[in-house]
Design a protein around this motif. Structure first.
Motif, PDB file in Angstrom:
ATOM      1  N   ALA A  40       0.824  -1.212   0.000  1.00  0.00           N
ATOM      2  CA  ALA A  40       0.000   0.000   0.000  1.00  0.00           C
ATOM      3  C   ALA A  40       0.861   1.267   0.000  1.00  0.00           C
ATOM      4  O   ALA A  40       0.563   2.216  -0.715  1.00  0.00           O
ATOM      5  CB  ALA A  40      -0.949  -0.008   1.190  1.00  0.00           C
ATOM      6  N   ALA A  41       1.900   1.300   0.798  1.00  0.00           N
ATOM      7  CA  ALA A  41       2.740   2.497   0.875  1.00  0.00           C
ATOM      8  C   ALA A  41       3.416   2.783  -0.467  1.00  0.00           C
ATOM      9  O   ALA A  41       3.479   3.934  -0.911  1.00  0.00           O
ATOM     10  CB  ALA A  41       3.792   2.339   1.967  1.00  0.00           C
ATOM     11  N   TRP A  44       0.770   4.120  -2.862  1.00  0.00           N
ATOM     12  CA  TRP A  44       0.435   5.505  -2.495  1.00  0.00           C
ATOM     13  C   TRP A  44       1.500   6.452  -3.052  1.00  0.00           C
ATOM     14  O   TRP A  44       1.172   7.483  -3.637  1.00  0.00           O
ATOM     15  CB  TRP A  44       0.352   5.620  -0.976  1.00  0.00           C
ATOM     16  N   ASP A  45       2.776   6.119  -2.865  1.00  0.00           N
ATOM     17  CA  ASP A  45       3.859   6.969  -3.364  1.00  0.00           C
ATOM     18  C   ASP A  45       3.803   7.103  -4.882  1.00  0.00           C
ATOM     19  O   ASP A  45       3.972   8.204  -5.417  1.00  0.00           O
ATOM     20  CB  ASP A  45       5.220   6.412  -2.944  1.00  0.00           C
ATOM     21  N   GLU A  46       3.554   5.995  -5.589  1.00  0.00           N
ATOM     22  CA  GLU A  46       3.494   6.038  -7.045  1.00  0.00           C
ATOM     23  C   GLU A  46       2.324   6.879  -7.542  1.00  0.00           C
ATOM     24  O   GLU A  46       2.446   7.610  -8.517  1.00  0.00           O
ATOM     25  CB  GLU A  46       3.386   4.626  -7.610  1.00  0.00           C
ATOM     26  N   MET A  47       1.200   6.788  -6.859  1.00  0.00           N
ATOM     27  CA  MET A  47       0.016   7.518  -7.293  1.00  0.00           C
ATOM     28  C   MET A  47       0.109   9.008  -6.987  1.00  0.00           C
ATOM     29  O   MET A  47      -0.576   9.812  -7.600  1.00  0.00           O
ATOM     30  CB  MET A  47      -1.233   6.931  -6.648  1.00  0.00           C
TER      31      MET A  47
END
Length: 59
Positions: A40-41, A44-47
């Protein structure tokens, strides 16, 4: 063949709130509810990466 909806309707997670504020209770959710997401982390960073060459940001 088994019915794929049998498992989906077997146990609904607990909810908190009422009406349009109703939501799943995070304390009652566990891995059996599909809450295990180890990447998930990273997702989140990629998005939320800022594009490097954003033509609208140049002025």
């Amino acid at each position: 063949m088994t019915d794929p909806l049998d498992k989906a309707t077997a146990r609904a997670p607990a909810t908190v709130g009422e009406g349009c504020l109703s939501r799943y209770d995070p304390e009652a959710l566990g891995p059996e509810d599909g809450t295990e997401f180890p990447d998930a982390a990273q997702l989140w960073d990629e998005m939320h990466k800022q594009p490097r060459d954003d033509p609208e940001s140049k002025g």
